[in-house]
Design a protein around this motif. Structure first.
Motif, short mmCIF file in Angstrom:
data_model
loop_
_atom_site.label_atom_id
_atom_site.label_comp_id
_atom_site.label_asym_id
_atom_site.label_seq_id
_atom_site.Cartn_x
_atom_site.Cartn_y
_atom_site.Cartn_z
N VAL A 53 23.00 58.22 -2.00
CA VAL A 53 22.78 59.40 -2.99
C VAL A 53 22.49 61.05 -3.13
CG1 VAL A 53 22.18 59.57 -5.06
CG2 VAL A 53 22.83 57.03 -4.39
N LEU A 54 22.14 61.36 -2.67
CA LEU A 54 21.69 62.70 -2.76
C LEU A 54 22.61 63.28 -1.68
CD1 LEU A 54 17.54 62.63 -1.27
CD2 LEU A 54 18.82 63.14 -3.68
N ILE A 55 23.04 63.31 -0.41
CA ILE A 55 23.83 63.64 0.57
C ILE A 55 25.54 63.96 -0.73
CG2 ILE A 55 25.72 63.80 2.31
CD1 ILE A 55 23.24 62.13 3.47
N VAL A 56 25.62 63.03 -1.24
CA VAL A 56 26.62 62.72 -2.05
C VAL A 56 26.59 64.28 -2.95
CG1 VAL A 56 28.56 61.60 -3.79
CG2 VAL A 56 27.29 60.86 -1.86
N ILE A 57 25.22 63.90 -3.82
CA ILE A 57 24.98 64.92 -4.67
C ILE A 57 24.82 65.84 -4.03
CG2 ILE A 57 23.28 65.75 -6.28
CD1 ILE A 57 22.76 62.75 -6.79
N LEU A 58 24.54 66.21 -3.52
CA LEU A 58 23.77 67.81 -2.52
C LEU A 58 25.89 68.53 -2.73
CD1 LEU A 58 21.10 67.38 -0.08
CD2 LEU A 58 21.70 68.61 -2.58
N VAL A 59 26.30 67.59 -1.67
CA VAL A 59 27.99 68.28 -1.81
C VAL A 59 28.49 68.58 -2.94
CG1 VAL A 59 30.37 67.27 -1.10
CG2 VAL A 59 28.37 66.59 0.68
N ILE A 107 38.14 66.35 -0.46
CA ILE A 107 37.59 65.36 -0.60
C ILE A 107 35.71 65.74 -1.26
CG2 ILE A 107 35.40 64.08 1.15
CD1 ILE A 107 37.96 62.23 0.50
N VAL A 108 35.77 66.71 -0.38
CA VAL A 108 34.58 67.52 -1.32
C VAL A 108 34.24 67.69 -2.60
CG1 VAL A 108 33.38 69.46 -0.99
CG2 VAL A 108 33.21 69.15 0.83
N TYR A 109 35.39 68.63 -2.96
CA TYR A 109 34.98 69.07 -4.13
C TYR A 109 35.68 67.23 -5.26
CZ TYR A 109 35.07 73.42 -4.13
OH TYR A 109 34.79 75.32 -4.16
N GLY A 110 36.11 66.93 -4.53
CA GLY A 110 36.66 65.20 -5.19
C GLY A 110 34.68 64.49 -5.62
N ALA A 111 33.78 64.86 -4.73
CA ALA A 111 32.50 64.52 -4.73
C ALA A 111 32.03 64.83 -6.28
CB ALA A 111 31.57 64.87 -4.38
N ARG A 112 32.62 66.19 -6.13
CA ARG A 112 31.88 66.45 -8.10
C ARG A 112 32.03 65.86 -9.26
NH1 ARG A 112 32.63 73.41 -8.13
NH2 ARG A 112 30.82 73.17 -7.09
N GLN A 113 33.85 65.68 -8.77
CA GLN A 113 34.14 64.97 -9.76
C GLN A 113 33.90 63.19 -10.08
OE1 GLN A 113 36.74 62.33 -9.83
NE2 GLN A 113 38.15 62.75 -12.34
N THR A 114 33.65 62.97 -9.16
CA THR A 114 33.42 61.81 -9.21
C THR A 114 32.15 61.38 -10.04
OG1 THR A 114 34.58 61.10 -7.46
CG2 THR A 114 33.22 59.85 -7.45
N ILE A 115 31.16 62.69 -9.71
CA ILE A 115 29.56 62.50 -9.96
C ILE A 115 29.66 62.69 -11.05
CG2 ILE A 115 27.21 63.27 -9.74
CD1 ILE A 115 27.39 61.53 -7.09
N VAL A 116 30.03 64.28 -11.31
CA VAL A 116 30.31 64.83 -13.05
C VAL A 116 30.37 63.02 -14.42
CG1 VAL A 116 30.71 66.38 -14.50
CG2 VAL A 116 30.04 66.98 -12.19
N VAL A 117 31.04 62.47 -13.36
CA VAL A 117 32.44 61.24 -14.42
C VAL A 117 31.72 60.28 -14.73
CG1 VAL A 117 34.33 60.05 -15.08
CG2 VAL A 117 34.57 62.74 -14.52
N ALA A 283 44.46 58.39 3.23
CA ALA A 283 43.92 57.15 2.45
C ALA A 283 42.63 56.29 3.01
CB ALA A 283 45.09 55.51 2.91
N PHE A 284 42.67 56.34 4.50
CA PHE A 284 40.81 56.27 4.76
C PHE A 284 39.98 57.42 3.98
CE2 PHE A 284 37.62 55.70 8.62
CZ PHE A 284 37.98 54.30 8.41
N ALA A 285 40.15 59.01 4.18
CA ALA A 285 39.14 59.24 3.65
C ALA A 285 38.70 59.38 2.53
CB ALA A 285 39.48 60.55 3.73
N PRO A 286 39.81 59.56 1.53
CA PRO A 286 38.76 59.10 0.07
C PRO A 286 38.15 57.92 -0.19
CG PRO A 286 41.08 59.56 -0.14
CD PRO A 286 40.92 59.40 1.19
N GLY A 287 39.34 56.54 0.04
CA GLY A 287 38.18 55.38 0.49
C GLY A 287 37.57 54.96 0.55
N CYS A 288 37.36 55.83 2.14
CA CYS A 288 35.78 55.69 2.62
C CYS A 288 34.67 56.41 1.83
CB CYS A 288 35.57 56.39 4.25
SG CYS A 288 36.35 55.37 5.18
N ALA A 289 35.29 57.40 1.01
CA ALA A 289 34.20 58.22 0.02
C ALA A 289 33.77 57.66 -1.74
CB ALA A 289 35.10 59.31 -0.10
N ALA A 294 29.96 54.41 -3.64
CA ALA A 294 29.16 53.01 -4.60
C ALA A 294 28.05 52.01 -3.66
CB ALA A 294 31.00 52.68 -4.73
N LEU A 295 27.97 52.44 -2.41
CA LEU A 295 27.06 51.75 -2.15
C LEU A 295 25.56 52.65 -1.99
CD1 LEU A 295 26.69 49.81 0.59
CD2 LEU A 295 27.02 51.25 2.38
N GLY A 296 25.71 53.22 -1.48
CA GLY A 296 24.83 54.47 -1.79
C GLY A 296 24.42 53.84 -3.09
#
Lengths: 315, 341
Positions: A53-59, A107-117, A283-289, A294-296
């Motif tokens: 969770v921390l890594i995703v937030i930092l990213v 992927i990196v910027y996608g983390a932003r959208q995912t976390i914020v939303v 597909a693999f990269a965003p899928g993993c992200a 979600a796992l975190g």
């Protein structure tokens, strides 16, 4: 308070006296929080979840520092052919996507959208849900019945369907996605808090508070609420995991934006569909992200639940 | 503290008057009558007086106390009258009851660990009550709280006030509970088994504290207990309850020296004592007090009573004065003689 608290810590924590020194007033009032965090850090799963969770937030926060490119830039579009996209290279660590954007950057910027939303929508869910639950559980009577029947109706509609209908009502926008996911979470939090308040009602301290002439609204908000809020925190963390998936699902369905090159994990999956065989990495990269994020949240939520809910506490 | 707001009450004025109080808990189904916990209780408490309500578990002591406080839930049926300071309490709107509770009358519960809110500091719990009933600012309320903790014998109150209940020992917790209950100097304090949940070693301390504070502030005390030792030390008058009714009521010495009701005698005999000849076994009262419809067929104690006579079953048994002075009340068809025991 429990055997866990007395258990010797991992090797790294030696050198500390076993019994913490007499805490001062300020420290003591934060005692429960500190205790929960300390115990969390002893569970490998919790530490793992927290780390993710921390890594995703930092990213998400430091996205511009992590990549030299713009997420929506399609300046390498000319390298894309109908048959293939350029794979990983020194310039593009994960290669390019089908529109010619840098996959890593997306992927990196996608983390932003995912976390914020995710966070905003869960925030909407918790606050509206808790408010309704407080009203239902606190007032009772017909108000309770009315609110809970409404929640039953909302729960009977599949969450995703509800979210999709809300987005189609509000029009495509990230805001609509947040509201949609938030609203679909409301009944869960409402039921949770109401149930937990009903459980508190029979406790002695409520009787004692009444015997002191404290007013009902005060008792519900000041006395019962802090006792009932534990499950809410746990559920919110777990719902973040669901929200991450819902964000991806809604953007997969193309409901969050009309911009084809937007950095959204769900959208990236859509774009990867047509090249699934030739370039599975797309597909693999965003899928993993999505899965890892979600796992975190799930690991963290489950560990929190174990700490805050005495019933599921081991031993 | 604020004598101006309350009329000066002289010792001995009638403070609480309970007449024909019935408390019935709802049954599981609509047809079922429900549990009749209190079946017609009458008693008075005068200002500054200590009345002990004694009886075994389930005899309706606590149900009586909760009815006096108006704390029963809406599904509990309460009839009869409870007058506090001349104003009826039964059927009074919650809003008005709330103005009285904690201010004019308040209550100490059996187990301070469950009666104190586990997630709120001692300070907040005290300040909350003070700010509710007294015209105090937060700072004044805080100062008064520290003062109160000192009065109930909590060492280092400045520091302990920041504690959560679980950080205090059992005795300290009950002291906090007492401080909260007495925060606004109520005229009547109801103590429901105040020492039962505590260590034997600190029971006496807590009891002494309650007595001391009650006497000091001329508070009336309704002491609910099953512990006759507690009664012997404290009460001015004693009312013995059985199956939802008072069966005998008298002054403290009278109850201990000349008990007339067979149940009272049984209770006294089954109390361990350190004086007198050693006995191998304590006397017990055979049977148990469970009865779905107590007092419908005469005395509810008759089935367990060695001295039951036909009159016990037939007659309408009233609580009547016996002996001189009219202070000793008895509900028994075949009472023991005053002298023998």
């Amino acid at each position: 308070m429990s055997a866990i608290a007395q258990a010797p810590g991992p090797a790294g924590q030696t050198g500390q006296p076993k019994q913490p020194a007499k805490a001062t007033g300020a420290q003591r009032s934060a005692g429960t929080t500190v205790r929960v965090i300390r115990q969390l850090l002893r569970q490998p799963a919790a530490v793992f979840g927290l780390a993710i969770v921390l890594i995703v937030i930092l990213v998400a926060i430091f996205a511009p520092l992590l990549t030299p490119y713009e997420p929506s830039s399609i300046e390498w579009g000319n390298q894309i052919t109908p048959k293939s996209v350029p794979g990983p290279s020194a310039e593009h660590l994960l290669g390019l996507d089908s529109f010619g954007s840098d996959l890593m950057t997306q992927i990196v910027y996608g983390a932003r959208q995912t976390i914020v939303v995710g966070v905003v929508s869960t925030g909407i869910g918790v606050s509206v849900g808790a408010l309704l639950g407080l009203i239902a559980g606190g007032i009772g009577g017909w108000v309770d019945t009315a609110i809970m029947r409404l929640m039953d109706i909302m729960l009977s509609i599949p969450a995703l369907l509800l979210a999709v209908s809300i987005v189609s009502l509000m029009g495509r926008s990230p805001m609509a996605v947040m509201v949609a996911i938030g609203v679909s979470q409301v009944p869960i939090f409402t039921r949770l808090l109401r149930g937990s308040l009903l459980g508190e009602r029979r406790r002695d301290y409520v009787l004692a508070a009444r015997s002191l002439g404290l007013r009902r609204p005060g008792i519900v908000t000041m006395e019962m609420m802090p006792n009932a809020a534990g499950p809410l925190i746990v559920q919110a963390t777990l719902m973040l995991a669901t929200a991450v998936n819902s964000v991806a699902a809604l953007s997969f369905l193309g409901l969050s934006t009309s911009e084809p090159t937007a950095a959204e994990w769900g959208l990236m999956l859509v774009k990867a569909q047509s090249r699934l065989v030739s370039s599975p990495l797309l597909a693999f990269a965003p899928g993993c992200a999505i899965a890892i994020t979600a796992l975190g949240f799930t690991l963290l939520g489950e560990a929190l639940r174990e700490q805050l809910d005495p019933k599921s506490r081991p031993r | 503290m604020s004598p101006a707001t309350a009329p000066v009450r002289t010792h001995g004025d009638l403070l609480l008057s309970v007449r024909d109080l019935h408390v019935t808990f709802p049954g599981h189904t609509r047809k079922e009558i429900g549990t009749r916990a209190v079946v017609g209780v009458d008693f008075d408490v005068h200002a500054g007086e200590i009345l002990a309500l004694v009886g075994e578990s389930g005899c309706g002591k606590s149900a009586t106390a909760l009815a006096v406080m108006g704390l029963h839930g809406p599904d509990v049926k309460i009839t009869g009258s409870v007058e506090f300071d001349g104003v009826p309490m039964v059927g009074r709107p919650e809003r008005e009851l709330n103005r009285l509770r904690g201010k004019q009358l308040s209550m100490i519960f059996q187990d301070p660990l469950t009666a104190l809110n586990p997630v709120i500091t001692v300070e907040k719990q005290l300040v909350e009550v003070l700010m509710r009933h007294e015209d105090l600012g937060r700072k004044e309320a805080r100062d008064r709280s520290v003062d109160l903790l000192r009065q109930v014998g909590i060492p280092d109150p400045q520091k302990r006030i920041k504690d959560y209940p679980h950080q205090l020992s059992g005795g300290m917790r009950q002291r906090v509970m007492i401080a909260i209950a007495m925060a606004c100097n109520p005229h009547l304090l109801i103590a429901d088994e105040p020492t039962t949940a505590l260590d034997t070693t600190i029971q006496a301390e807590i009891l002494d504290l309650i007595l001391e504070l009650a006497t000091e502030r001329a508070m009336a005390l309704l002491l609910i207990t099953h512990d006759l030792g507690v009664v012997a030390q404290t009460a001015h008058r004693v009312a013995v309850m059985y199956a939802g009714r008072i069966v005998e009521q008298a002054g403290r010495y009278e109850i201990f020296d000349q008990p007339r009701h067979r149940y009272t005698r049984g209770l006294l005999k089954s109390t361990p004592t350190l004086v007198g000849e050693a006995r191998d076994r304590l006397d017990t009262i055979p049977g148990s007090a469970f009865d779905a419809e107590p007092w419908d067929q005469g005395c509810a104690f008759a089935p367990r009573c060695d001295f039951a006579i036909p009159a016990c079953q037939a007659s309408q048994l009233d609580l009547v004065p016996v002996g001189a002075g009219g202070e000793h009340l008895l509900r028994c068809a075949n009472p023991a003689e005053g002298a023998e025991q």
